[in-house]
Motif scaffolding. Sequence first.
Motif, PDB file in Angstrom:
ATOM      1  N   VAL A   1     -12.994   8.259   9.944  1.00  0.00           N
ATOM      2  CA  VAL A   1     -12.467   7.342  10.958  1.00  0.00           C
ATOM      3  C   VAL A   1     -11.526   6.375  10.253  1.00  0.00           C
ATOM      4  O   VAL A   1     -11.930   5.684   9.315  1.00  0.00           O
ATOM      5  N   VAL A   2     -10.263   6.311  10.689  1.00  0.00           N
ATOM      6  CA  VAL A   2      -9.292   5.445  10.031  1.00  0.00           C
ATOM      7  C   VAL A   2      -8.918   4.293  10.952  1.00  0.00           C
ATOM      8  O   VAL A   2      -8.695   4.484  12.153  1.00  0.00           O
ATOM      9  N   ALA A   3      -8.875   3.085  10.394  1.00  0.00           N
ATOM     10  CA  ALA A   3      -8.485   1.885  11.132  1.00  0.00           C
ATOM     11  C   ALA A   3      -7.147   1.406  10.589  1.00  0.00           C
ATOM     12  O   ALA A   3      -7.060   0.967   9.437  1.00  0.00           O
ATOM     13  N   VAL A   4      -6.111   1.480  11.420  1.00  0.00           N
ATOM     14  CA  VAL A   4      -4.748   1.144  11.007  1.00  0.00           C
ATOM     15  C   VAL A   4      -4.384  -0.242  11.518  1.00  0.00           C
ATOM     16  O   VAL A   4      -4.614  -0.562  12.680  1.00  0.00           O
ATOM     17  N   HIS A   5      -3.804  -1.063  10.644  1.00  0.00           N
ATOM     18  CA  HIS A   5      -3.269  -2.358  11.077  1.00  0.00           C
ATOM     19  C   HIS A   5      -1.849  -2.486  10.541  1.00  0.00           C
ATOM     20  O   HIS A   5      -1.500  -1.919   9.498  1.00  0.00           O
ATOM     21  N   GLY A   6      -1.006  -3.201  11.274  1.00  0.00           N
ATOM     22  CA  GLY A   6       0.378  -3.362  10.851  1.00  0.00           C
ATOM     23  C   GLY A   6       1.113  -2.030  10.820  1.00  0.00           C
ATOM     24  O   GLY A   6       0.820  -1.113  11.585  1.00  0.00           O
ATOM     25  N   GLY A   7       2.048  -1.908   9.901  1.00  0.00           N
ATOM     26  CA  GLY A   7       2.854  -0.702   9.836  1.00  0.00           C
ATOM     27  C   GLY A   7       2.140   0.469   9.189  1.00  0.00           C
ATOM     28  O   GLY A   7       1.345   0.301   8.268  1.00  0.00           O
ATOM     29  N   CYS A   8       2.429   1.657   9.705  1.00  0.00           N
ATOM     30  CA  CYS A   8       1.924   2.908   9.141  1.00  0.00           C
ATOM     31  C   CYS A   8       3.114   3.858   9.102  1.00  0.00           C
ATOM     32  O   CYS A   8       3.445   4.492  10.114  1.00  0.00           O
ATOM     33  N   LEU A   9       3.759   3.947   7.960  1.00  0.00           N
ATOM     34  CA  LEU A   9       5.027   4.642   7.843  1.00  0.00           C
ATOM     35  C   LEU A   9       4.916   5.895   6.983  1.00  0.00           C
ATOM     36  O   LEU A   9       4.116   5.948   6.052  1.00  0.00           O
ATOM     37  N   GLY A  10       5.751   6.888   7.310  1.00  0.00           N
ATOM     38  CA  GLY A  10       5.924   8.055   6.456  1.00  0.00           C
ATOM     39  C   GLY A  10       4.633   8.754   6.083  1.00  0.00           C
ATOM     40  O   GLY A  10       3.952   9.337   6.939  1.00  0.00           O
ATOM     41  N   ILE A  11       4.269   8.685   4.807  1.00  0.00           N
ATOM     42  CA  ILE A  11       3.064   9.336   4.314  1.00  0.00           C
ATOM     43  C   ILE A  11       1.824   8.827   5.050  1.00  0.00           C
ATOM     44  O   ILE A  11       0.804   9.520   5.126  1.00  0.00           O
ATOM     45  N   GLY A  12       1.921   7.638   5.639  1.00  0.00           N
ATOM     46  CA  GLY A  12       0.809   7.130   6.442  1.00  0.00           C
ATOM     47  C   GLY A  12       0.497   8.027   7.626  1.00  0.00           C
ATOM     48  O   GLY A  12      -0.668   8.168   8.014  1.00  0.00           O
ATOM     49  N   ILE A  13       1.516   8.653   8.206  1.00  0.00           N
ATOM     50  CA  ILE A  13       1.294   9.600   9.311  1.00  0.00           C
ATOM     51  C   ILE A  13       0.686  10.886   8.772  1.00  0.00           C
ATOM     52  O   ILE A  13      -0.235  11.454   9.365  1.00  0.00           O
ATOM     53  N   ASP A  14       1.179  11.358   7.628  1.00  0.00           N
ATOM     54  CA  ASP A  14       0.571  12.531   6.982  1.00  0.00           C
ATOM     55  C   ASP A  14      -0.922  12.298   6.776  1.00  0.00           C
ATOM     56  O   ASP A  14      -1.753  13.168   7.057  1.00  0.00           O
TER      57      ASP A  14
ATOM     58  N   MET B   1      -0.277  -4.694   5.912  1.00  0.00           N
ATOM     59  CA  MET B   1       0.025  -3.469   6.645  1.00  0.00           C
ATOM     60  C   MET B   1      -0.750  -2.295   6.050  1.00  0.00           C
ATOM     61  O   MET B   1      -1.201  -2.357   4.903  1.00  0.00           O
ATOM     62  N   PHE B   2      -0.893  -1.245   6.829  1.00  0.00           N
ATOM     63  CA  PHE B   2      -1.658  -0.087   6.365  1.00  0.00           C
ATOM     64  C   PHE B   2      -0.953   0.592   5.199  1.00  0.00           C
ATOM     65  O   PHE B   2      -1.523   0.772   4.133  1.00  0.00           O
ATOM     66  N   THR B   3       0.292   0.989   5.400  1.00  0.00           N
ATOM     67  CA  THR B   3       1.084   1.517   4.287  1.00  0.00           C
ATOM     68  C   THR B   3       2.566   1.520   4.637  1.00  0.00           C
ATOM     69  O   THR B   3       2.955   1.806   5.776  1.00  0.00           O
TER      70      THR B   3
ATOM     71  N   ASN C   1       0.807  -1.225   0.000  1.00  0.00           N
ATOM     72  CA  ASN C   1       0.000   0.000   0.000  1.00  0.00           C
ATOM     73  C   ASN C   1       0.839   1.273   0.000  1.00  0.00           C
ATOM     74  O   ASN C   1       0.419   2.311   0.526  1.00  0.00           O
ATOM     75  N   ALA C   2       2.027   1.180  -0.587  1.00  0.00           N
ATOM     76  CA  ALA C   2       2.861   2.380  -0.732  1.00  0.00           C
ATOM     77  C   ALA C   2       2.127   3.387  -1.614  1.00  0.00           C
ATOM     78  O   ALA C   2       1.460   3.027  -2.579  1.00  0.00           O
ATOM     79  N   PHE C   3       2.257   4.655  -1.262  1.00  0.00           N
ATOM     80  CA  PHE C   3       1.562   5.715  -1.985  1.00  0.00           C
ATOM     81  C   PHE C   3       2.347   6.100  -3.232  1.00  0.00           C
ATOM     82  O   PHE C   3       3.416   6.716  -3.148  1.00  0.00           O
ATOM     83  N   ASN C   4       1.809   5.751  -4.405  1.00  0.00           N
ATOM     84  CA  ASN C   4       2.344   6.287  -5.643  1.00  0.00           C
ATOM     85  C   ASN C   4       1.481   7.475  -6.058  1.00  0.00           C
ATOM     86  O   ASN C   4       0.513   7.826  -5.381  1.00  0.00           O
TER      87      ASN C   4
END
Length: 282
Positions: A121-134, A64-66, A30-33
């Motif tokens: 409302v966001v549901a996060v599972h696994g890793g949430c990295l970088g742009i995921g915090i944005d 993972m989330f992203t 789920n990397a943001f392109n």
Amino acid sequence: MGRYSFECLNVTVSAEGVAHVEINRPQALNAFNTQTWTEIGRCFSQFKTDGDVRSVVVSASGRMFTAGLDLKEAATGPLAKGAATDGGAVDVARRGYYHRLHILTFQDAISAVEDCDKPVVVAVHGGCLGIGIDFTTACDVRICTEDAYFMVKEVDIGMAADIGTLQRLPKVVGNDSWVREVCFTARKIPAQEACSVGLVSHVLPTRESALEKAFEIANLIASKSPVAVVSTKHLLNYSRDHSVREGLEYTAIWNSLAHNSHDMATAIVSSLKKQKARFPKL
């Protein structure tokens, strides 16, 4: 629904008015392109003017989330190339001009989540990295699983976060020392720590239970007056970025219009009769 058709997002809208946005690039974690963040901007801008949507749940497919920014695309995309002069040499000023416009467009796409007056409302599972915090700090309510973790990862790729983390995270958690620590170090933030500082409000055992909680909250929101809900989100966001006095004065102006809604009478009568109020769509 056909009007929400995207390549990197799965979008549905329930009869109750709860939209579900699933980020769907599991093969790339789920990397943001560019396609992903462009579609997010379009989707949430559309939600803002869609009366059938009263609240939104966001989740992600896969393990993972992203993983954050799609570094493969970043390494080969337009930002990796220089802007050349007529002589063929890279011109720093010209490259910088277009680079800035690209960043602003990216920022606007993620800010569309915050600018959408429907609560998210966001549901996060696994890793949430970088742009995921944005992205998640632009949402209204954050929930995660016990195995979730967060990382402000940008310093590890040689840059400062530039899509919203440095602006929103300090206001979300209200602990300047902690924010600076995690932004300077890019260390892993476990779910329980994220909850203890206020980054998330609930930690659930599994992805399924986190989604269930997210939909429980979103459905409850969707049952309220849409005029009251969108007004509340709009005024919370305005007041966060202004003084108390400015927020109060703006709220008085806003509610001088919003108080003309039939929803207030409906809510009061239903409360007196101990009946469930039903409100028309926005």
